[in-house]
Design a protein around this motif. Structure first.
Motif, PDB file in Angstrom:
ATOM      1  N   GLU A 191       1.074  -1.343   0.238  1.00 55.93           N
ATOM      2  CA  GLU A 191      -0.069  -0.056  -0.198  1.00 55.93           C
ATOM      3  C   GLU A 191       0.658   1.231   0.047  1.00 55.93           C
ATOM      4  OE1 GLU A 191      -1.806  -3.227   2.400  1.00 55.93           O
ATOM      5  OE2 GLU A 191       0.045  -2.729   3.098  1.00 55.93           O
ATOM      6  N   SER A 192       0.553   2.247  -0.024  1.00 61.39           N
ATOM      7  CA  SER A 192       0.421   3.142  -0.972  1.00 61.39           C
ATOM      8  C   SER A 192      -0.124   4.721  -0.384  1.00 61.39           C
ATOM      9  CB  SER A 192       1.759   3.978  -1.710  1.00 61.39           C
ATOM     10  OG  SER A 192       1.362   3.969  -3.143  1.00 61.39           O
ATOM     11  N   GLY A 193       0.040   6.267  -0.453  1.00 56.77           N
ATOM     12  CA  GLY A 193      -0.556   6.630  -0.196  1.00 56.77           C
ATOM     13  C   GLY A 193      -1.449   7.789   0.773  1.00 56.77           C
ATOM     14  N   GLY A 194      -0.839   7.014   1.823  1.00 53.88           N
ATOM     15  CA  GLY A 194      -1.343   7.179   2.963  1.00 53.88           C
ATOM     16  C   GLY A 194      -0.714   8.757   3.445  1.00 53.88           C
ATOM     17  N   GLY A 195      -0.693   9.013   4.818  1.00 55.38           N
ATOM     18  CA  GLY A 195      -0.527  10.807   5.349  1.00 55.38           C
ATOM     19  C   GLY A 195      -0.988  11.368   5.362  1.00 55.38           C
ATOM     20  N   GLY A 235     -12.094  17.432   5.718  1.00 58.31           N
ATOM     21  CA  GLY A 235     -12.811  17.778   4.609  1.00 58.31           C
ATOM     22  C   GLY A 235     -11.799  17.668   3.333  1.00 58.31           C
ATOM     23  N   GLY A 236     -10.115  17.014   3.579  1.00 60.20           N
ATOM     24  CA  GLY A 236      -9.744  16.721   2.841  1.00 60.20           C
ATOM     25  C   GLY A 236      -9.845  15.246   2.185  1.00 60.20           C
ATOM     26  N   SER A 237      -8.776  15.474   1.546  1.00 58.23           N
ATOM     27  CA  SER A 237      -8.672  13.977   0.096  1.00 58.23           C
ATOM     28  C   SER A 237      -7.918  13.492   0.750  1.00 58.23           C
ATOM     29  CB  SER A 237      -9.234  14.366  -1.300  1.00 58.23           C
ATOM     30  OG  SER A 237     -10.149  14.923  -1.872  1.00 58.23           O
ATOM     31  N   LEU A 238      -7.553  12.409   0.687  1.00 58.41           N
ATOM     32  CA  LEU A 238      -6.366  10.968  -0.372  1.00 58.41           C
ATOM     33  C   LEU A 238      -6.666  10.539  -1.016  1.00 58.41           C
ATOM     34  CD1 LEU A 238      -4.702  10.600   3.623  1.00 58.41           C
ATOM     35  CD2 LEU A 238      -3.572  12.426   1.330  1.00 58.41           C
ATOM     36  N   GLU A 273     -12.423  10.937  12.657  1.00 59.69           N
ATOM     37  CA  GLU A 273     -12.596   8.901  12.212  1.00 59.69           C
ATOM     38  C   GLU A 273     -12.517   8.376  11.033  1.00 59.69           C
ATOM     39  OE1 GLU A 273     -14.749  12.073  15.124  1.00 59.69           O
ATOM     40  OE2 GLU A 273     -14.994  12.189  12.511  1.00 59.69           O
ATOM     41  N   ASP A 274     -11.576   8.868   9.968  1.00 56.74           N
ATOM     42  CA  ASP A 274     -11.309   8.019   9.044  1.00 56.74           C
ATOM     43  C   ASP A 274      -9.804   7.653   9.853  1.00 56.74           C
ATOM     44  OD1 ASP A 274     -13.578  10.346   6.969  1.00 56.74           O
ATOM     45  OD2 ASP A 274     -13.217   8.256   7.659  1.00 56.74           O
ATOM     46  N   THR A 275      -9.408   8.082  10.628  1.00 60.31           N
ATOM     47  CA  THR A 275      -7.586   8.396  10.890  1.00 60.31           C
ATOM     48  C   THR A 275      -7.410   6.461  11.205  1.00 60.31           C
ATOM     49  OG1 THR A 275      -7.747  10.307  11.757  1.00 60.31           O
ATOM     50  CG2 THR A 275      -6.001   8.660  12.768  1.00 60.31           C
ATOM     51  N   GLY A 276      -6.342   5.897  10.773  1.00 56.37           N
ATOM     52  CA  GLY A 276      -5.906   4.243  11.051  1.00 56.37           C
ATOM     53  C   GLY A 276      -5.237   4.053  10.450  1.00 56.37           C
ATOM     54  N   VAL A 277      -4.235   2.209  10.370  1.00 57.10           N
ATOM     55  CA  VAL A 277      -3.952   1.806   9.392  1.00 57.10           C
ATOM     56  C   VAL A 277      -5.068   1.717   8.493  1.00 57.10           C
ATOM     57  CG1 VAL A 277      -2.108   0.645   8.900  1.00 57.10           C
ATOM     58  CG2 VAL A 277      -2.045   1.607  10.536  1.00 57.10           C
ATOM     59  N   TYR A 278      -4.186   2.273   6.716  1.00 56.29           N
ATOM     60  CA  TYR A 278      -5.092   1.151   5.845  1.00 56.29           C
ATOM     61  C   TYR A 278      -4.609  -0.401   5.358  1.00 56.29           C
ATOM     62  CZ  TYR A 278      -9.010   5.140   6.548  1.00 56.29           C
ATOM     63  OH  TYR A 278      -9.969   5.720   7.235  1.00 56.29           O
ATOM     64  N   GLN A 319       0.677  -4.239   4.461  1.00 60.19           N
ATOM     65  CA  GLN A 319       1.717  -3.400   5.536  1.00 60.19           C
ATOM     66  C   GLN A 319       0.410  -2.781   6.454  1.00 60.19           C
ATOM     67  OE1 GLN A 319       3.150  -2.719   2.358  1.00 60.19           O
ATOM     68  NE2 GLN A 319       2.951  -1.174   3.235  1.00 60.19           N
ATOM     69  N   GLY A 320      -0.098  -2.503   4.977  1.00 63.22           N
ATOM     70  CA  GLY A 320      -0.495  -0.608   6.226  1.00 63.22           C
ATOM     71  C   GLY A 320       0.040   0.247   5.479  1.00 63.22           C
ATOM     72  N   THR A 321      -0.713   1.240   5.369  1.00 65.44           N
ATOM     73  CA  THR A 321      -0.512   2.392   5.066  1.00 65.44           C
ATOM     74  C   THR A 321      -1.400   3.734   6.269  1.00 65.44           C
ATOM     75  OG1 THR A 321      -0.198   4.206   3.795  1.00 65.44           O
ATOM     76  CG2 THR A 321      -2.207   2.653   3.448  1.00 65.44           C
ATOM     77  N   GLN A 322      -0.833   4.122   6.582  1.00 64.74           N
ATOM     78  CA  GLN A 322      -1.467   5.177   7.934  1.00 64.74           C
ATOM     79  C   GLN A 322      -1.816   6.783   6.774  1.00 64.74           C
ATOM     80  OE1 GLN A 322      -1.207   4.766  11.291  1.00 64.74           O
ATOM     81  NE2 GLN A 322      -2.880   6.864  12.016  1.00 64.74           N
ATOM     82  N   VAL A 323      -3.387   6.944   7.924  1.00 66.08           N
ATOM     83  CA  VAL A 323      -4.249   7.799   7.072  1.00 66.08           C
ATOM     84  C   VAL A 323      -4.236   8.310   9.035  1.00 66.08           C
ATOM     85  CG1 VAL A 323      -6.069   8.654   6.310  1.00 66.08           C
ATOM     86  CG2 VAL A 323      -5.018   6.382   4.998  1.00 66.08           C
TER      87      VAL A 323
END
Length: 117
Positions: free
Chosen positions: A6-10, A15-18, A89-94, A109-113
């Motif tokens: 996975e990639s792209g977390g941050g 209100g933002g987007s990923l 509330e969307d915070t977490g490892v995806y 392995q997951g990506t952190q948001v």
């Protein structure tokens, strides 16, 4: 075996987007169901969205309220999750998840948001 990265977390403001990406390698021709899950701190892993090989069908967790979109590009063995109107509330490892024909299951392995308020 299928390997998933996975990639792209941050870090993003409310209100933002990923856009998350999941690159699959290995025995990708046996992939059947492709999903995203997430795990918030101190909570159990929960289902987010799923799509299937050879189908445009998708399914989502009820709590998303239409904010996320799952997609795939099987020519590149890629799975995506477009996330909009993000909330703390969307915070977490995806995590990216794949189930093969026959039932074998694989996880990335997951990506952190992290969504700041």
């Amino acid at each position: 075996q299928v390997q998933l990265v996975e990639s792209g977390g941050g870090l993003v403001q409310t209100g933002g987007s990923l856009r998350l990406s999941c690159a699959a390698s290995g025995r990708t021709f046996q992939m059947y169901a492709m999903s995203w899950f997430r795990q918030a701190p101190g909570q159990e892993r929960e289902f987010v969205a799923r799509t299937w090989r050879g189908s445009d069908a998708t399914t989502y967790a009820d709590f998303l309220k239409g904010r996320f979109t799952i997609s795939k590009d099987m020519t590149k063995n890629m799975l995506y999750l477009q996330m909009t109107s993000l909330e703390p509330e969307d915070t977490g490892v995806y995590y990216c998840n794949v189930v093969q024909y026959g039932g074998s299951e694989f996880w990335g392995q997951g990506t952190q948001v992290t969504v700041s308020s």
